[in-house]
Design a protein around this motif. Structure first.
Motif, short mmCIF file in Angstrom:
data_model
loop_
_atom_site.label_atom_id
_atom_site.label_comp_id
_atom_site.label_asym_id
_atom_site.label_seq_id
_atom_site.Cartn_x
_atom_site.Cartn_y
_atom_site.Cartn_z
N LEU A 214 -39.92 25.46 13.73
CA LEU A 214 -39.57 25.30 12.32
C LEU A 214 -40.28 26.29 11.42
O LEU A 214 -39.82 26.57 10.31
CB LEU A 214 -39.89 23.87 11.87
CG LEU A 214 -39.16 22.75 12.63
CD1 LEU A 214 -39.56 21.40 12.08
CD2 LEU A 214 -37.65 22.93 12.54
N SER A 216 -40.70 29.46 12.04
CA SER A 216 -40.21 30.82 12.25
C SER A 216 -39.25 31.22 11.13
O SER A 216 -38.17 30.63 11.00
CB SER A 216 -39.48 30.91 13.60
OG SER A 216 -38.84 32.15 13.74
N PRO A 217 -39.59 32.23 10.31
CA PRO A 217 -38.70 32.64 9.21
C PRO A 217 -37.34 33.13 9.71
O PRO A 217 -36.31 32.84 9.10
CB PRO A 217 -39.48 33.77 8.52
CG PRO A 217 -40.90 33.57 8.92
CD PRO A 217 -40.85 32.99 10.30
N GLN A 220 -35.17 30.16 10.65
CA GLN A 220 -34.69 29.49 9.44
C GLN A 220 -33.59 30.31 8.77
O GLN A 220 -32.59 29.75 8.27
CB GLN A 220 -35.85 29.26 8.47
CG GLN A 220 -36.91 28.30 8.97
CD GLN A 220 -36.39 26.88 9.07
OE1 GLN A 220 -35.37 26.54 8.49
NE2 GLN A 220 -37.10 26.03 9.80
N ALA A 223 -30.49 29.77 10.88
CA ALA A 223 -29.98 28.40 10.81
C ALA A 223 -29.34 28.11 9.46
O ALA A 223 -28.26 27.50 9.39
CB ALA A 223 -31.12 27.42 11.09
N ILE A 224 -29.98 28.52 8.37
CA ILE A 224 -29.47 28.22 7.03
C ILE A 224 -28.18 28.98 6.75
O ILE A 224 -27.21 28.44 6.21
CB ILE A 224 -30.54 28.54 5.97
CG1 ILE A 224 -31.72 27.56 6.11
CG2 ILE A 224 -29.96 28.45 4.57
CD1 ILE A 224 -32.90 27.89 5.23
N TYR A 346 -31.61 20.96 15.23
CA TYR A 346 -31.97 21.34 13.86
C TYR A 346 -30.81 22.10 13.20
O TYR A 346 -30.45 21.82 12.05
CB TYR A 346 -33.22 22.20 13.88
CG TYR A 346 -33.68 22.66 12.52
CD1 TYR A 346 -34.34 21.80 11.66
CD2 TYR A 346 -33.44 23.96 12.09
CE1 TYR A 346 -34.76 22.22 10.40
CE2 TYR A 346 -33.85 24.40 10.84
CZ TYR A 346 -34.51 23.52 10.00
OH TYR A 346 -34.91 23.95 8.75
N CYS A 347 -30.22 23.05 13.92
CA CYS A 347 -29.10 23.80 13.36
C CYS A 347 -27.92 22.89 13.05
O CYS A 347 -27.31 23.00 11.97
CB CYS A 347 -28.68 24.90 14.34
SG CYS A 347 -29.84 26.28 14.50
N LEU A 350 -28.49 20.89 9.87
CA LEU A 350 -28.22 21.66 8.65
C LEU A 350 -26.72 21.80 8.43
O LEU A 350 -26.25 21.72 7.28
CB LEU A 350 -28.87 23.05 8.75
CG LEU A 350 -30.40 23.11 8.70
CD1 LEU A 350 -30.87 24.55 8.75
CD2 LEU A 350 -30.94 22.44 7.44
#
Length: 417
Positions: A214, A216-217, A220, A223-224, A346-347, A350
């Protein structure tokens, strides 16, 4: 297939609920919108369940959480009850079952045999092919309440199929790296790998969330951007049936559009296997198909006839299928196998958050604009634009998008090499 078919059926029941309950489209749209959203949002919790109690117990819980709420909704008389039972609880159970299948295949075949990961993604469009076709006929024969009763019996079949699929898997095997051994791994692995499994279990007890992942930029960022793209273009699944009905096509024609999405997405899995032979990184293919899907999505209101609309839906279904296949392959390459369940969960969560808000937003816009044309156009454009920063990054870095985790084991490094 059953789980995704359930979610696809919500778009058909949405039209029936509009006639059965004197509520606004914004409120009724919560049923399919939340169902599609929670189906993905549950990914984080499902990933933690798989890592903590194993695939078999997670499958047991997920199957009953999918079936029982549908059975209870057969006797429900309030729209709020359908929102809770179908839109939240049943969809969450489906999320658990879906993630188990994705994780088991991903961890068993990994990056060595990517066809397995591509093949199981075909379950999603298969559900959209079968269920939206049969549900209108069941509704016409037994009413929408009778259709819900029958649907609850169908979803109960998840339990025997799930137990059969996990019959050779030891408990808590999902946390074991599956690239070594002949049978897919488990707690039986010895030596250095077995010691690493025990350390993973100990870490799960202390901190179930993977903080390293979580934090890791790059992860993220990926994923976003993928969540915005998915949520913006998901109106094809959520509201295409009502879109067709609003254009004076009947319920069967509207449901057939959902089937067209599924057929095209399923065929695209074969197309994906040929594209993999071209020397191009999976993430580049993913960005290409994501942007293309957004553009075609924005053009849906321009269809002058039903045949033209079918052609557009077939095209976007093919793009969706390729996009999802390359998303899975990209994620398998990005993260270590032991982090795959939580990374995927997690993905998907989102994505679910984005999809959950889509239905209500579009319902409100429909009241103002008196139609879905504006929503489809702006959603498609937003889905395409959100991937441009990632495309620019890939261009400047010559296609490299590596996530370097300090704790990646030597065995995983060797496998990837």
């Amino acid at each position: 297939m059953i789980c995704t078919g359930l979610i696809g059926s919500m778009s058909v029941f949405y039209v029936e609920f509009m006639y059965a309950f004197p509520e606004s489209k914004t409120k009724v749209a919560l049923v399919p919108s939340l169902a599609n959203g929670i189906y993905d949002i549950g990914g984080v919790v499902a990933g933690l369940m798989i890592d903590t109690i194993g695939c078999r117990w997670s499958m047991f819980i997920g199957s009953f959480l999918t079936c029982i709420p549908i059975l209870c909704s057969f006797m429900c008389n309030e729209l709020v009850g359908f929102i809770i039972l179908l839109g939240i609880i049943s969809a969450f159970g489906s999320s658990i079952v879906m993630l188990i299948g994705m994780v088991r295949v991903g961890q068993t075949f990994g990056t060595e045999h990517q066809f397995g990961s591509i093949f199981i993604t075909g379950a999603h469009p298969s559900g959209f092919i079968v269920f939206p076709q049969i549900m209108p006929y069941i509704i016409n024969a037994y009413g929408w309440r009778g259709a819900l009763f029958i649907l609850s019996g169908i979803t109960l079949q998840i339990l025997p199929f799930g137990f059969l699929a996990t019959s050779t898997i030891g408990e808590r095997t999902a946390i074991a790296p599956a690239e070594g051994g002949e049978g897919g791994g488990g707690d039986e692995g010895g030596g250095e790998e077995g010691g690493e499994n025990q350390r993973n279990k100990s870490c799960l007890k202390k901190c179930p969330l993977d903080v390293e992942l979580l934090a890791s930029p790059k992860f993220q960022f990926f994923a976003i951007s993928s969540a915005i793209n998915w949520g913006s273009t998901y109106m094809v699944h959520l509201l295409i049936v009502d879109f067709a009905v609003a254009r004076d096509y009947d319920l069967v024609d509207g449901a057939s559009l959902l089937t067209c999405v599924g057929v095209a997405a399923l065929v695209s899995r074969v197309f994906t296997t040929f594209l993999r032979k071209i020397k191009c990184k999976n993430i580049i293919w993913y960005v290409f198909f994501s942007i293309a899907a957004g553009v075609v999505h924005a053009c849906i209101p321009l269809a002058p006839s039903y045949n033209a609309l079918v052609a557009q839906i077939l095209g976007i279904g093919c793009l969706f299928g390729c996009r999802f296949s390359f998303f899975i392959l990209t994620l398998l390459e990005m993260v270590p196998v032991r982090k795959y369940s939580q990374a995927l969960g997690y993905c998907l969560s989102l994505w679910g958050i984005a999809v959950s808000s889509t239905g209500s937003i579009v319902g409100a816009l429909n009241k103002v604009q008196n139609g879905y044309d504006f929503s489809y156009a702006t959603g498609g454009l937003a889905g395409a634009v959100c991937l441009i920063p990632l495309a620019v990054y890939l261009y400047r870095s010559r296609g490299r998008f590596d996530l370097n985790f300090p704790s990646t084991s030597q065995s995983e490094i060797e496998i990837r090499s």
